[in-house]
Enzyme design. Structure first.
Site, PDB file in Angstrom:
ATOM      1  N   CYS A  73      -4.253 117.750  11.120  1.00 43.93           N
ATOM      2  CA  CYS A  73      -5.061 116.631  10.615  1.00 43.93           C
ATOM      3  C   CYS A  73      -4.663 115.219  11.017  1.00 43.93           C
ATOM      4  CB  CYS A  73      -5.145 116.731   9.102  1.00 43.93           C
ATOM      5  SG  CYS A  73      -6.011 118.226   8.608  1.00 43.93           S
ATOM      6  N   PHE A 115      -2.116 106.221   6.979  1.00 41.49           N
ATOM      7  CA  PHE A 115      -0.919 105.523   6.473  1.00 41.49           C
ATOM      8  C   PHE A 115       0.318 106.421   6.557  1.00 41.49           C
ATOM      9  CE2 PHE A 115      -1.522 101.406   4.100  1.00 41.49           C
ATOM     10  CZ  PHE A 115      -2.733 101.086   4.684  1.00 41.49           C
TER      11      PHE A 115
HETATM   12  P1  NAD Z   1      -9.306 126.172   9.031  1.00 42.75           P
HETATM   13  O1  NAD Z   1      -9.713 126.168  10.449  1.00 42.75           O
HETATM   14  O2  NAD Z   1      -8.026 126.830   8.628  1.00 42.75           O
HETATM   15  O3  NAD Z   1     -10.465 126.870   8.149  1.00 42.75           O
HETATM   16  C1  NAD Z   1     -11.816 126.618   8.274  1.00 42.75           C
HETATM   17  C2  NAD Z   1     -12.567 127.930   8.084  1.00 42.75           C
HETATM   18  O4  NAD Z   1     -13.983 127.656   8.020  1.00 42.75           O
HETATM   19  C3  NAD Z   1     -12.396 128.936   9.228  1.00 42.75           C
HETATM   20  O5  NAD Z   1     -11.854 130.143   8.729  1.00 42.75           O
HETATM   21  C4  NAD Z   1     -13.821 129.112   9.801  1.00 42.75           C
HETATM   22  O6  NAD Z   1     -14.081 130.423  10.253  1.00 42.75           O
HETATM   23  C5  NAD Z   1     -14.663 128.768   8.598  1.00 42.75           C
HETATM   24  N1  NAD Z   1     -16.057 128.403   8.926  1.00 42.75           N
HETATM   25  C6  NAD Z   1     -16.496 127.526   9.871  1.00 42.75           C
HETATM   26  N2  NAD Z   1     -17.838 127.441   9.833  1.00 42.75           N
HETATM   27  C7  NAD Z   1     -18.276 128.284   8.865  1.00 42.75           C
HETATM   28  C8  NAD Z   1     -19.550 128.621   8.346  1.00 42.75           C
HETATM   29  N3  NAD Z   1     -20.660 128.071   8.834  1.00 42.75           N
HETATM   30  N4  NAD Z   1     -19.633 129.527   7.356  1.00 42.75           N
HETATM   31  C9  NAD Z   1     -18.508 130.101   6.843  1.00 42.75           C
HETATM   32  N5  NAD Z   1     -17.258 129.802   7.282  1.00 42.75           N
HETATM   33  C10 NAD Z   1     -17.138 128.897   8.278  1.00 42.75           C
HETATM   34  O7  NAD Z   1      -9.304 124.661   8.557  1.00 42.75           O
HETATM   35  P2  NAD Z   1      -8.475 124.005   7.346  1.00 42.75           P
HETATM   36  O8  NAD Z   1      -7.094 123.684   7.770  1.00 42.75           O
HETATM   37  O9  NAD Z   1      -8.687 124.833   6.132  1.00 42.75           O
HETATM   38  O10 NAD Z   1      -9.242 122.614   7.201  1.00 42.75           O
HETATM   39  C11 NAD Z   1     -10.543 122.554   6.685  1.00 42.75           C
HETATM   40  C12 NAD Z   1     -10.891 121.102   6.404  1.00 42.75           C
HETATM   41  O11 NAD Z   1      -9.990 120.580   5.411  1.00 42.75           O
HETATM   42  C13 NAD Z   1     -10.752 120.176   7.607  1.00 42.75           C
HETATM   43  O12 NAD Z   1     -11.749 119.195   7.533  1.00 42.75           O
HETATM   44  C14 NAD Z   1      -9.390 119.519   7.399  1.00 42.75           C
HETATM   45  O13 NAD Z   1      -9.333 118.234   7.986  1.00 42.75           O
HETATM   46  C15 NAD Z   1      -9.323 119.400   5.900  1.00 42.75           C
HETATM   47  N6  NAD Z   1      -7.955 119.394   5.337  1.00 42.75           N
HETATM   48  C16 NAD Z   1      -7.012 120.247   5.818  1.00 42.75           C
HETATM   49  C17 NAD Z   1      -5.744 120.268   5.236  1.00 42.75           C
HETATM   50  C18 NAD Z   1      -4.672 121.201   5.718  1.00 42.75           C
HETATM   51  O14 NAD Z   1      -3.548 121.089   5.232  1.00 42.75           O
HETATM   52  N7  NAD Z   1      -4.942 122.122   6.624  1.00 42.75           N
HETATM   53  C19 NAD Z   1      -5.465 119.427   4.141  1.00 42.75           C
HETATM   54  C20 NAD Z   1      -6.474 118.584   3.678  1.00 42.75           C
HETATM   55  C21 NAD Z   1      -7.719 118.579   4.279  1.00 42.75           C
HETATM   56  C1  UGA Z   2      -0.810 115.991   5.677  1.00 46.90           C
HETATM   57  C2  UGA Z   2      -0.791 115.103   4.437  1.00 46.90           C
HETATM   58  O1  UGA Z   2       0.558 114.975   3.986  1.00 46.90           O
HETATM   59  C3  UGA Z   2      -1.650 115.683   3.326  1.00 46.90           C
HETATM   60  O2  UGA Z   2      -1.694 114.775   2.220  1.00 46.90           O
HETATM   61  C4  UGA Z   2      -3.079 115.916   3.856  1.00 46.90           C
HETATM   62  O3  UGA Z   2      -3.873 116.515   2.868  1.00 46.90           O
HETATM   63  C5  UGA Z   2      -3.020 116.809   5.070  1.00 46.90           C
HETATM   64  O4  UGA Z   2      -2.160 116.199   6.084  1.00 46.90           O
HETATM   65  C6  UGA Z   2      -4.346 117.005   5.739  1.00 46.90           C
HETATM   66  O5  UGA Z   2      -5.251 116.230   5.548  1.00 46.90           O
HETATM   67  O6  UGA Z   2      -4.385 117.989   6.476  1.00 46.90           O
HETATM   68  P1  UGA Z   2       0.402 118.232   6.425  1.00 46.90           P
HETATM   69  O7  UGA Z   2      -0.062 117.829   7.773  1.00 46.90           O
HETATM   70  O8  UGA Z   2       0.097 119.597   5.946  1.00 46.90           O
HETATM   71  O9  UGA Z   2      -0.216 117.235   5.319  1.00 46.90           O
HETATM   72  O10 UGA Z   2       1.986 118.031   6.288  1.00 46.90           O
HETATM   73  P2  UGA Z   2       2.912 116.732   6.179  1.00 46.90           P
HETATM   74  O11 UGA Z   2       3.990 117.027   5.225  1.00 46.90           O
HETATM   75  O12 UGA Z   2       2.160 115.503   5.972  1.00 46.90           O
HETATM   76  O13 UGA Z   2       3.586 116.686   7.619  1.00 46.90           O
HETATM   77  C7  UGA Z   2       2.858 116.315   8.773  1.00 46.90           C
HETATM   78  C8  UGA Z   2       3.815 116.167   9.947  1.00 46.90           C
HETATM   79  O14 UGA Z   2       4.659 115.039   9.765  1.00 46.90           O
HETATM   80  C9  UGA Z   2       4.764 117.370  10.122  1.00 46.90           C
HETATM   81  O15 UGA Z   2       4.921 117.645  11.486  1.00 46.90           O
HETATM   82  C10 UGA Z   2       6.055 116.880   9.510  1.00 46.90           C
HETATM   83  O16 UGA Z   2       7.189 117.521  10.003  1.00 46.90           O
HETATM   84  C11 UGA Z   2       6.023 115.411   9.899  1.00 46.90           C
HETATM   85  N1  UGA Z   2       6.856 114.565   9.026  1.00 46.90           N
HETATM   86  C12 UGA Z   2       6.550 114.426   7.708  1.00 46.90           C
HETATM   87  C13 UGA Z   2       7.930 113.873   9.580  1.00 46.90           C
HETATM   88  O17 UGA Z   2       8.201 113.969  10.787  1.00 46.90           O
HETATM   89  N2  UGA Z   2       8.670 113.065   8.769  1.00 46.90           N
HETATM   90  C14 UGA Z   2       8.414 112.911   7.442  1.00 46.90           C
HETATM   91  O18 UGA Z   2       9.141 112.142   6.775  1.00 46.90           O
HETATM   92  C15 UGA Z   2       7.315 113.610   6.903  1.00 46.90           C
END
Ligand code: NAD
Ligand code: UGA
Length: 486
Positions: free
Chosen positions: A285, A235
């Site tokens: 993501c 969304f």
């Molecule tokens: P990331 O790649 O930054 O971190 C993942 C870590 O897991 C890595 O450091 C990797 O080495 C480690 N890893 C992998 N396999 C492993 C194992 N078997 N044992 C120990 N460590 C291991 O990823 P991230 O951005 O932290 O995202 C993680 C999850 O959270 C994803 O599913 C993502 O979709 C979700 N998520 C991310 C965000 C975000 O803002 N980045 C927000 C919400 C949800």
């Molecule tokens: C997004 C969601 O906002 C989080 O709720 C979620 O947990 C996360 O993904 C995830 O699952 O990883 P993030 O990707 O860290 O977070 O950052 P956002 O603020 O959502 O921005 C995503 C992208 O959209 C960026 O490139 C940002 O610049 C762009 N964006 C955002 C726009 O172009 N316009 C807007 O109004 C808002």
């Protein structure tokens, strides 16, 4: 799962994965729950070394407010290590927070999530856990992944050679955004806990309830929780593609996307957030989670649903392409040999993350067209850009022959400072870093080649400041054509 298990108060947490989610999430839990010991483990030795860096400025992740928390808790009740086996062994609650990228090969390639890291984590938990353990899915996962994890854990429970062990699996997706992670974790809109065991769900609730009002902690069944996470991202991304599509229409019709956003955003049913047109959504993501949703819909034969969501990603790709094309057009139809300054490489401000950043494709396109790109970003380092562009930076030409070859070839360089505008034909602003708002455009204009262009893909530059110079301005979604000083 075994019945009649007494779930004890959680005292030891282990988080598998010390990434953008595992690091900040566990730091906040440790900070808010001083009587819980939090162990963050990762197989990546270098990442753990960075988390343990003495100099708090060198943490692997830049996130406002994170360093202060790590400083307070690290070595007290927050620990980072590669001791996966030992820490799983001691934990009564384990968060799986590993990466779940889009699959590159095999069934579902290009859309489905690659669950190998999640599976591997579940196998390690099955092998090393002791007593009763609550396993929490923190990674974003396709619907029904809990079943896969549960299957792996159940086979360990049934393994007669092992001492008595048992598990509950919960889904607790993370909704934090990068750049505002600490704020989002400390004051979440909601915390979602999906599961089928009330006692285990309550044990997790009790952790969050130390700082999150109870009415904000929602209980659902496990599949709704997994699907809600994918749906929330879909969304949000859909809103950005919607407004970016309107931006293109604004540019064609003389409307202004900021005015349109303001006008529709005041409708309380639409709301004003996530209506900023930009260079296209990036981040690790949005794209992966939508493609995952598309795969799920296709899997269940819901092709119209799949096509609907896929169009959100298609529009984003088209939009990024549109920006590089229009730059070439505005710069007299060619950027070959022309210097273009790129301000910002991170996918948004206040993070050093570049995953899926719009800057990657736009820079690649401009280099392909022969431009000489000079990139600045306050938090992204040169090595990361080299990886993302999959191209070595331009060093120095050695001789005349190389000079000839180089002249019409695209290339890139990085700069740590902002004294980079000499002889530039264009400046392209891609990330909304605060410091770019204070650029002295009169000074910049005096250094640039004319007619010179400023391309503001984030609309953070005041148009009046450009009007006061000899420069032309293109800003995203602005059909009112601000200056034409050609
Ligand atoms: P990331 O790649 O930054 O971190 C993942 C870590 O897991 C890595 O450091 C990797 O080495 C480690 N890893 C992998 N396999 C492993 C194992 N078997 N044992 C120990 N460590 C291991 O990823 P991230 O951005 O932290 O995202 C993680 C999850 O959270 C994803 O599913 C993502 O979709 C979700 N998520 C991310 C965000 C975000 O803002 N980045 C927000 C919400 C949800
Ligand atoms: C997004 C969601 O906002 C989080 O709720 C979620 O947990 C996360 O993904 C995830 O699952 O990883 P993030 O990707 O860290 O977070 O950052 P956002 O603020 O959502 O921005 C995503 C992208 O959209 C960026 O490139 C940002 O610049 C762009 N964006 C955002 C726009 O172009 N316009 C807007 O109004 C808002």
């Amino acid at each position: 799962m075994k019945n009649n298990i007494q779930i004890k108060k959680v005292k030891n947490i282990c988080c598998i994965g010390a990434g953008y989610v595992g690091g900040p999430t566990m730091a906040v839990i440790a900070d808010r729950c001083p009587n819980i010991r939090v162990e963050v483990v990762d197989i990546d030795k270098n990442r753990i070394k960075q988390w343990n860096e003495k100099n708090i400025k060198n943490l692997p992740i830049y996130e406002p407010g994170l360093a202060e928390i790590v400083k307070r808790c690290r070595g007290v009740n927050l620990h980072f290590s590669n001791l996966v086996k030992e820490k799983i062994n001691n934990a009564d609650m384990i968060f799986i927070s590993v990466n779940t990228p889009t699959k590159k090969k095999g069934l579902g390639a290009g859309k489905a999530s690659d669950l190998r890291w999640v599976e591997e984590s579940a196998r390690q938990v099955a092998k090393f856990a002791k007593g009763h353990t609550i396993v929490v899915e923190k990674s974003t996962l396709p619907v029904r992944t809990a079943e896969v994890i549960q299957g792996i854990l159940t086979s360990a429970e049934l393994d007669n050679d092992k001492e008595e062990i048992s598990f509950n699996v919960l889904s607790n997706p993370e909704f934090m955004a990068e750049g505002t992670a600490i704020q989002d974790l400390e004051k979440p809109d909601r915390v979602l806990i999906g599961g089928d065991n009330l006692e285990a769900m309550t044990a997790l609730l009790e952790i969050y309830a130390r700082w999150v009002p109870k009415e904000k902690i929602l209980f659902t069944n496990i599949w709704s929780s997994e699907l809600a996470k994918l749906t929330a991202n879909a969304f949000l991304a859909q809103r950005i593609s919607s407004i970016n599509s309107i931006a293109a229409l604004c540019e064609a019709t003389g409307a202004d996307v900021r005015e349109v956003s303001r006008a529709i955003g005041t409708d309380s049913r639409i709301g004003s957030k996530f209506l900023d047109s930009g260079p296209g959504f990036g981040g690790s993501c949005f794209k992966k989670d939508i493609l995952n949703l598309v795969y799920l819909a296709q899997y269940f034969g819901l092709n119209e649903v799949a096509n609907f969501w896929e169009s959100v990603v298609n529009l984003n790709n088209w939009h990024q392409n549109r920006i590089s094309e229009l730059i070439v057009k505005k710069l007299s139809g060619t950027v070959s040999g022309k210097k273009i300054v790129v301000l910002g490489f991170a996918f948004k401000a206040n993070t050093n993350d570049t995953r899926e950043s719009a800057a990657i494709q736009i820079c690649k396109d401009l280099i392909e067209e022969g431009a000489k790109i000079l990139i600045h970003d306050p938090k992204v380092n040169e090595m990361q850009i080299e990886k993302d562009l999959n191209m070595k930076k331009y060093e120095r030409v050695q001789n005349e022959q190389e000079q000839k070859l180089f002249i019409n070839k695209g290339s890139w360089k990085f700069s740590e400072h902002l004294n980079i505008f000499d002889d530039a034909h264009g400046v392209l602003l891609l990330t909304e870093w605060e410091e770019y708002k204070n650029i002295d455009w009169i000074e910049v204009s005096n250094k640039m080649v004319h007619p010179g262009w400023v391309f503001d893909a984030r609309s953070i530059i005041e148009p009046g400041k450009i009007r006061a110079t000899r420069l032309n301005l293109w800003r995203i979604g602005d059909g009112t054509v601000v200056t034409e000083n050609q």
